[in-house]
Write a protein that holds these residues in place. Structure first.
Motif, PDB file in Angstrom:
ATOM      1  N   VAL A   1       3.577 -19.919  -8.784  1.00 18.70           N
ATOM      2  CA  VAL A   1       4.516 -18.929  -8.246  1.00 18.70           C
ATOM      3  C   VAL A   1       3.909 -17.532  -8.407  1.00 18.70           C
ATOM      4  O   VAL A   1       3.484 -17.157  -9.507  1.00 18.70           O
ATOM      5  N   GLN A   2       3.838 -16.791  -7.310  1.00 19.12           N
ATOM      6  CA  GLN A   2       3.157 -15.501  -7.332  1.00 19.12           C
ATOM      7  C   GLN A   2       3.498 -14.694  -6.082  1.00 19.12           C
ATOM      8  O   GLN A   2       4.068 -15.219  -5.122  1.00 19.12           O
ATOM      9  N   LEU A   3       3.127 -13.433  -6.159  1.00 16.45           N
ATOM     10  CA  LEU A   3       3.272 -12.576  -4.982  1.00 16.45           C
ATOM     11  C   LEU A   3       1.943 -12.539  -4.248  1.00 16.45           C
ATOM     12  O   LEU A   3       0.887 -12.396  -4.867  1.00 16.45           O
ATOM     13  N   LEU A   4       2.008 -12.684  -2.923  1.00 18.36           N
ATOM     14  CA  LEU A   4       0.798 -12.585  -2.109  1.00 18.36           C
ATOM     15  C   LEU A   4       0.806 -11.211  -1.429  1.00 18.36           C
ATOM     16  O   LEU A   4       1.705 -10.895  -0.659  1.00 18.36           O
ATOM     17  N   ASP A   5      -0.212 -10.442  -1.766  1.00 14.43           N
ATOM     18  CA  ASP A   5      -0.238  -9.041  -1.323  1.00 14.43           C
ATOM     19  C   ASP A   5      -1.227  -8.857  -0.171  1.00 14.43           C
ATOM     20  O   ASP A   5      -2.425  -9.026  -0.341  1.00 14.43           O
ATOM     21  N   GLY A   6      -0.712  -8.492   0.972  1.00 10.42           N
ATOM     22  CA  GLY A   6      -1.583  -8.249   2.141  1.00 10.42           C
ATOM     23  C   GLY A   6      -1.746  -6.767   2.420  1.00 10.42           C
ATOM     24  O   GLY A   6      -2.304  -6.388   3.439  1.00 10.42           O
ATOM     25  N   GLY A   7      -1.215  -5.942   1.493  1.00  7.13           N
ATOM     26  CA  GLY A   7      -1.325  -4.498   1.699  1.00  7.13           C
ATOM     27  C   GLY A   7       0.010  -3.856   2.037  1.00  7.13           C
ATOM     28  O   GLY A   7       0.128  -2.635   2.053  1.00  7.13           O
ATOM     29  N   GLY A   8       1.033  -4.675   2.290  1.00  2.00           N
ATOM     30  CA  GLY A   8       2.360  -4.135   2.578  1.00  2.00           C
ATOM     31  C   GLY A   8       3.363  -4.715   1.594  1.00  2.00           C
ATOM     32  O   GLY A   8       3.100  -4.748   0.394  1.00  2.00           O
ATOM     33  N   GLU A   9       4.502  -5.157   2.104  1.00  2.37           N
ATOM     34  CA  GLU A   9       5.471  -5.840   1.251  1.00  2.37           C
ATOM     35  C   GLU A   9       4.925  -7.240   0.962  1.00  2.37           C
ATOM     36  O   GLU A   9       4.603  -7.992   1.890  1.00  2.37           O
ATOM     37  N   ALA A  10       4.831  -7.589  -0.312  1.00  2.00           N
ATOM     38  CA  ALA A  10       4.226  -8.866  -0.679  1.00  2.00           C
ATOM     39  C   ALA A  10       5.116 -10.033  -0.249  1.00  2.00           C
ATOM     40  O   ALA A  10       6.336  -9.895  -0.114  1.00  2.00           O
TER      41      ALA A  10
END
Lengths: 467, 467
Positions: free
Chosen positions: B61-70
């Motif tokens: 379980v984690q946040l995936l960060d693409g540069g905007g809202e994760a």
């Protein structure tokens, strides 16, 4: 028998060097109306003109302020009962940009053979000088002019005369006259004399089409609904036939076919038809059965001036636009009613507008009818007499595709007609680098203006208002 | 014989009050992605989801960060050899504006009979909750899912997923899967089950016409030369026949007429054809011989999305514009090659462009072909089995007029197909005030998702990649 004009003409011929010298001083004043950096030079030009008008004995010399760059005024009203002519010129010039393309300094007049190079030489300090020198020569030699003179030198011609209307409104009684002689508006050629006897009128229409309450997604609705741009394209395309002629019922109502004289004069008009189009990178296209020159002066025309709708930014936006807009203007000729013609265009659009498409008139302006100087108008007959040299070609009558703004303003506000009698020629690069004026045009010009004032002085003032 | 899914279904039925309570808590977080003022709430929503995923036993379980809202991610990979399904939903919602039109507070979920009002209820916290609860129920009761699960809850769907591509690129190995199940993309009706089996493809073209080197004065040239706007109008008008069908040679190449099954499914599609048009103030218009629904999903379409040229400001400018521009897009169907179709449009325009008019291609984009889930694709057959209730209507296959952006991105970047399996209904006022979701849709949804995961688990992973 001695020509009573001989002293004037002799005086002017002798003064040619002084006239050139004065013109050069005038040209050295960089009176660029479009650029506030030249405000001081605009002031200098006004002072320079006022001083000369006073020195030559004109009266009421003053600046006429309409809220922008003032105009220079001076009058000689010593011929009671004779016609009063307003002599129009302008002291402002175009900017010199791009300066790097000039071969000589734009504000240092430079002579090369018959040519005098410099900004404002041809447009229109040269011809303005011609007109003024003739008035001065009459006063210097005969102590009188054949007509009353009101000199009106504008300072905003190159910026579209933004305060000309308020100015005329303010000085209406001072500017009352029987006709205008304009030093602006040049000759078509040095060989064939031309007289402008009219201009097309105009009217305008702006419409908006609506096909839905909002722009629709072309994925969700594409193929299912009407698209305002398709409808606008189809409507506008229906206005002309493939050959370029206008396909609107009633559009040509009242427009007489060109008369034999008009066709003859148009054919004699000295211009290079091919160059007329290639110079602007355009292609000849329009009503069959007429030469291009006839089409643009003697036949009505309909042009879409602007058309827009939907997404016009970068990239792609997949919408079905719900709205489209277009601006149209018509040019109309003698005998046509502008309101009728613009209504015929609107009726055509409404008739061709399919169910499900809303057509809204955003603006409709009946404009003005075509302007005409009758063949028997004193301005025309006087010009004909002056321009017809012994054994030379007969002056031809030329109509313009559109009225000259100042001409329309004088007609509308003062009720008087204008004769354009400038002496510049079409090849003199006005508004461009290396503008020049011919010194021989000064010699020809002062002779013609001398004779013109004399010829006009033979008419009763009322004759100018009959047609 | 006991259904092996009974414990899961029973568990979910018993948990309905807790599911509703959890959804309400989720709804009270005003996770508005478009407005930076709600950044804290976006953070709250991510924390809220991560906590639940962890509590229910998901891993990674984690946040995936693409540069905007994760995005929020979690997985259960306990079914080796079984297919891996990426479950897609989004935790962000539309702004509540105009707030004054809400009858209940947008972020205080309010129940009224079967309806739960609040921003994000229908779009798409309701259906996202349905999907998650099914996964949790499998794990809680059977300690296993029939398929491997990767939960992917996006936070930028309502702002157009601006960082979805970089995000997928960054976490490509983590997101590898055999197919996507999307909680977004709803049902067409509560009575008639529908399965989205494809979408039209697209291509784009932008052109510029030139008729002269510069805009010309309509007084000087009107009636004499070509006008870029007239030419553009005529060209664009030639693209369609009066009946709205596309009149471009080659445009329909490859497009098979709708099959009997497609026509039957389209006819059975539950929607109000008249309302479809009147709702947007538009009029039905297009290719004869097809119902509107067929035209917008099963037939190619051509739309001008933007068109402009000349003067578009206030008032009148009497020019003959030398330049006109237009943006066009096409929607294409199964069997068509986007490059061929857009080329056919360009060829048509070039062929119809008269001498003296320059046509420049500003941009041309072959886009993408139509997307299709084959009738034998596991996503389709599994959905059919699940949605076919005993004695109920057979699920109909529906094609969309345009691809859903996230579906295209998953296909393009991960090579996998998406089944849209949301449970919202068309009348639930998504993106509008008083959005609601039906509590009965939760009950129907968890049953259907439970059966769907089970049905998908019966396929080999390779079966998802064959068509």
């Amino acid at each position: 028998m001695t020509d009573p004009l001989d002293p004037v003409l002799t005086h002017l011929a002798a003064r040619q060097p002084q006239i050139e010298a004065w013109l050069k001083t005038f040209l050295r004043i960089p009176s660029v109306s479009a650029d506030p950096a030249y405000a001081g030079s605009m002031e200098d030009a006004r002072r320079f003109l006022c001083e000369r008008l006073r020195a030559e004995g004109l009266q009421q010399v003053q600046l006429l302020d309409g809220g922008g760059e003032a105009a220079v005024y001076g009058e000689w009203m010593g011929a009671p009962g004779r016609p009063t002519l307003l002599i129009y010129g302008h002291y402002d010039v175009q900017p010199a940009d791009p300066v790097e393309l000039w071969r000589t300094p734009p504000f240092e007049p430079t002579q090369d053979g018959d040519r005098l190079y410099g900004r404002g030489t041809s447009d229109v300090k040269g011809s303005t000088t011609v007109a003024l020198e003739v008035v001065f020569a009459y006063l210097a030699t005969l102590r009188a002019c054949p007509v009353n003179i009101k000199v009106f030198i504008e300072g905003e011609e190159e910026t579209g005369s933004p305060t000309l209307r308020p100015l005329i409104d303010r000085y209406r009684s001072l500017l009352t006259a029987d006709a205008v002689l304009s030093a602006d508006g040049g000759r078509a050629s040095a060989q064939t004399p031309t007289i402008n006897t009219g201009a097309r009128g105009h009217a305008a229409l702006e419409i908006k089409l609506r096909t839905a309450a909002k722009d629709l997604h072309s994925g969700r609705y594409g193929g299912g609904v009407r698209n305002a741009l398709h409808e606008m394209a189809t409507l506008l395309a229906s206005l002309h036939a493939d050959d370029g002629s206008v396909a609107v019922a009633g559009f040509h109502d009242g427009a007489e076919p060109p008369t034999p004289r008009q066709r003859q004069d148009t054919a004699a008009f000295p211009y290079d038809e091919a160059a007329f189009f290639t110079d602007v990178g355009g292609a000849s296209h329009g009503e069959p059965g007429h030469r291009p020159r006839e089409r643009i002066t003697l036949r009505p025309a309909l042009d879409v001036n602007g058309m827009w709708g939907g997404y016009t930014g970068a990239g792609t936006k997949t919408i079905i636009p719900c709205e489209a807009q277009a601006k149209l203007t018509v040019r109309i000729v003698e005998g046509q009613d502008p309101a009728h013609v613009i209504q015929s265009v609107l009726t055509h659009l409404q008739r061709h507008c399919p169910a499900g498409v809303g057509l809204e008139v955003v603006a409709m302006n009946a404009g003005s009818p075509a302007a005409t100087l009758a063949a028997c108008h004193p301005l025309v007959t006087a010009a004909e007499a002056v321009l017809q040299s012994p054994g030379g070609p007969k002056p031809i009558h030329v109509r313009l595709g559109a009225s000259v703004p100042i001409t329309s303003v004088f007609k509308e506000m003062l009720g008087i007609d204008t004769l354009m009698f400038g002496f510049n020629l079409p090849d003199e690069d006005v508004h461009a680098p290396n503008e020049f004026f011919r010194l021989s045009s000064i010699r020809d010009g002062v002779q013609a203006w001398t004779k013109l004032l004399d010829a006009l002085g033979r008419f009763e003032p009322a004759a100018f208002h009959r047609s």
